[in-house]
Design a protein around this motif. Structure first.
Motif, PDB file in Angstrom:
ATOM      1  N   GLY A  21      37.206  14.732 -37.578  1.00  0.00           N
ATOM      2  CA  GLY A  21      38.373  15.513 -37.988  1.00  0.00           C
ATOM      3  C   GLY A  21      39.268  14.829 -38.990  1.00  0.00           C
ATOM      4  N   ARG A  22      38.893  13.598 -39.407  1.00  0.00           N
ATOM      5  CA  ARG A  22      39.816  12.902 -40.315  1.00  0.00           C
ATOM      6  C   ARG A  22      39.178  12.255 -41.541  1.00  0.00           C
ATOM      7  N   LYS A  23      37.853  12.013 -41.496  1.00  0.00           N
ATOM      8  CA  LYS A  23      37.241  11.313 -42.628  1.00  0.00           C
ATOM      9  C   LYS A  23      36.378  12.278 -43.448  1.00  0.00           C
ATOM     10  N   LEU A  24      36.767  12.439 -44.699  1.00  0.00           N
ATOM     11  CA  LEU A  24      36.077  13.380 -45.586  1.00  0.00           C
ATOM     12  C   LEU A  24      34.821  12.725 -46.154  1.00  0.00           C
ATOM     13  N   VAL A 109      36.319  29.562 -36.737  1.00  0.00           N
ATOM     14  CA  VAL A 109      37.602  28.996 -37.178  1.00  0.00           C
ATOM     15  C   VAL A 109      38.461  30.059 -37.858  1.00  0.00           C
ATOM     16  N   ASN A 110      39.755  30.057 -37.477  1.00  0.00           N
ATOM     17  CA  ASN A 110      40.754  30.900 -38.131  1.00  0.00           C
ATOM     18  C   ASN A 110      41.180  30.201 -39.429  1.00  0.00           C
ATOM     19  N   HIS A 111      40.964  30.869 -40.543  1.00  0.00           N
ATOM     20  CA  HIS A 111      41.217  30.282 -41.868  1.00  0.00           C
ATOM     21  C   HIS A 111      42.664  29.810 -42.035  1.00  0.00           C
ATOM     22  N   VAL A 116      46.381  24.317 -42.025  1.00  0.00           N
ATOM     23  CA  VAL A 116      47.237  23.273 -41.451  1.00  0.00           C
ATOM     24  C   VAL A 116      46.389  22.025 -41.153  1.00  0.00           C
ATOM     25  N   TYR A 117      45.153  22.240 -40.688  1.00  0.00           N
ATOM     26  CA  TYR A 117      44.293  21.112 -40.305  1.00  0.00           C
ATOM     27  C   TYR A 117      43.804  20.290 -41.493  1.00  0.00           C
ATOM     28  N   ASN A 332      39.044  25.540 -49.043  1.00  0.00           N
ATOM     29  CA  ASN A 332      37.991  24.519 -48.984  1.00  0.00           C
ATOM     30  C   ASN A 332      37.369  24.560 -47.590  1.00  0.00           C
ATOM     31  N   ALA A 333      36.267  23.844 -47.400  1.00  0.00           N
ATOM     32  CA  ALA A 333      35.612  23.875 -46.093  1.00  0.00           C
ATOM     33  C   ALA A 333      35.918  22.631 -45.268  1.00  0.00           C
ATOM     34  N   ALA A 334      36.540  21.618 -45.890  1.00  0.00           N
ATOM     35  CA  ALA A 334      36.881  20.405 -45.137  1.00  0.00           C
ATOM     36  C   ALA A 334      37.889  20.759 -44.047  1.00  0.00           C
ATOM     37  N   MET A 335      38.816  21.646 -44.376  1.00  0.00           N
ATOM     38  CA  MET A 335      39.828  22.048 -43.386  1.00  0.00           C
ATOM     39  C   MET A 335      39.172  22.818 -42.229  1.00  0.00           C
ATOM     40  N   ILE A 336      38.099  23.519 -42.539  1.00  0.00           N
ATOM     41  CA  ILE A 336      37.382  24.277 -41.499  1.00  0.00           C
ATOM     42  C   ILE A 336      36.686  23.286 -40.551  1.00  0.00           C
TER      43      ILE A 336
END
Ligand code: KG4
Ligand code: ZN
Length: 364
Positions: A21-24, A109-111, A116-117, A332-336
């Motif tokens: 959840g934190r490293k891209l 996932v809610n877009h 926020v994530y 973007n999809a990273a937030m997803i």
């Protein structure tokens, strides 16, 4: 835990791999924005067709860039709403198929929540490299140094949403207020049309505003019963009336001919005055909520969070907001993937890959 995120709610086909959840590890985005520009807005059929063409190459690119094969993927997260029906379908059907074929847990996932994530991503894998130079992928990200702390107050500002939400914890949030008409990004897009500035409107209005005087035109700030609610449609109409007054034309003058009757400096003044009023509307509500709810963190999320004038104005609030890189503010999809990670780590229910349906009108 490595999660593959898939996002296709509007005109961006996106896939990303995020660790814990934190490293891209990768963030691949193919946009069909150029195809829509000629029409001055997103054409749903064109967006859906373009997702069909791009989705598999974009997923493959995200895996290649992350140097991750399917064995190393622990779960898939996919946007199931809100968004355009045809566009959401492509992402959800692809994610369902992959979840079944590769035997991976699936999270819906809610877009809007996911915007926020994006702010929970605080690291980039330094070995990340761009596989395909045609795609707008850059490995340089300016990320928050720490994730938001709860309770966190989130201002979500995008093309479809304007909401003030208090997150007491993951999955425990309260919507304090929202727009009753246009979203703020939508207002930027509509003002761009009034002024004849190119699509997408947000960046072109803010560029024009740099040359203008934000005090040139007095525009109204909405006043609503709930101090955390927003309204932007009256502001957009006030810009239209001010543009007609500048041009010396009344409301019967065709709006498509209006930009031709305005000088560049009038356009810049209208853009600057609109932007300043829209931003003041947002920051007023945010400041009031900071005072009332005393959050530990404030987050500004969504496409409009890319706006530099908003960032500057919000830095003067009594609690300075967290933002992420512009590439993670817009779709973007990273937030997803980041949001799906918190579902997985909090043992939230998985989606059924045989029956997950889209929810175009999904709310927070
Ligand atoms: O979050 P997003 O990429 O997509 C939605 O979920 O809607 O937000 C897109 C919106 C558009 O309305 C666009 O005009 C606006 O964000 N936007 C901006 C800027 N960059 C994008 N608005 C103001 N200033 C910007 N720099
Ligand atoms: Zn969005």
């Amino acid at each position: 835990m490595r999660i593959l995120g898939i996002e296709t709610s509007c005109d961006e086909t996106a896939a990303a791999v995020v660790e814990d959840g934190r490293k891209l590890l990768s963030n691949a985005v193919a946009s069909s924005v150029d195809l829509h520009a000629a029409y001055g807005g997103v054409v749903p059929e064109i967006a859906a067709r373009s997702h069909i063409e791009s989705i598999l190459p974009v997923i493959q690119e995200s895996l290649n860039t992350a140097k991750t094969d399917w064995d190393a993927i622990d779960a898939i997260g996919v946007t199931y709403g809100p968004g355009l029906g045809g566009s959401l379908l492509i992402g959800v059907l692809t994610a369902r198929t992959l979840a079944i074929a590769k035997n991976k847990p699936l999270y819906a996932v809610n877009h809007v929540e996911a915007h926020v994530y994006a702010n929970f991503i605080t690291e980039v894998d330094s070995s990340q490299k761009t596989e395909d130079s045609r795609k707008t992928q850059s490995t340089v990200y300016s990320l928050p140094s720490t994730p938001p702390h709860f309770p966190a107050l989130a201002l979500i500002v995008s093309g479809g949403h304007t909401q003030l939400v208090l997150f007491k914890n993951h999955f425990d949030y309260q919507v304090l207020g929202q727009t009753g008409d246009d979203a703020v990004g939508e207002a930027f897009d509509k003002v761009a049309k009034i002024l004849g500035l190119p699509y997408p409107g947000g960046p072109s209005v803010s560029r024009a505003a740099e040359q203008g005087d934000p005090t040139a035109v007095k525009l109204p700030k909405s006043k609503l019963d709930n101090p955390y609610d927003f309204s932007f449609s009256g502001l957009k109409t006030a810009v239209l009336r001010a543009a007609q007054a500048y041009a010396g034309k009344d409301f019967t003058f065709p709006s498509t001919e209006l930009p031709g009757a305005l000088t560049d400096s009038q356009k810049a003044d209208l853009a600057a005055s609109f932007q300043a009023t829209a931003i003041a509307t947002l920051t007023d509500g945010l400041q009031m909520a900071i005072k009332a709810y005393k959050p530990k963190s404030v987050v500004i999320a969504g496409g409009v969070a890319a706006n530099q004038a908003l960032r500057q104005a919000a830095s003067k609030l009594t609690l300075a907001p967290i933002y992420t890189d512009i590439k993670l503010c817009t779709d973007n999809a990273a937030m997803i993937a980041a949001q799906a990670y918190y579902q997985a780590s909090h043992k939230r229910p998985q989606a059924d890959p045989y029956s997950l349906t889209i929810e175009p009108g999904l709310q927070m």
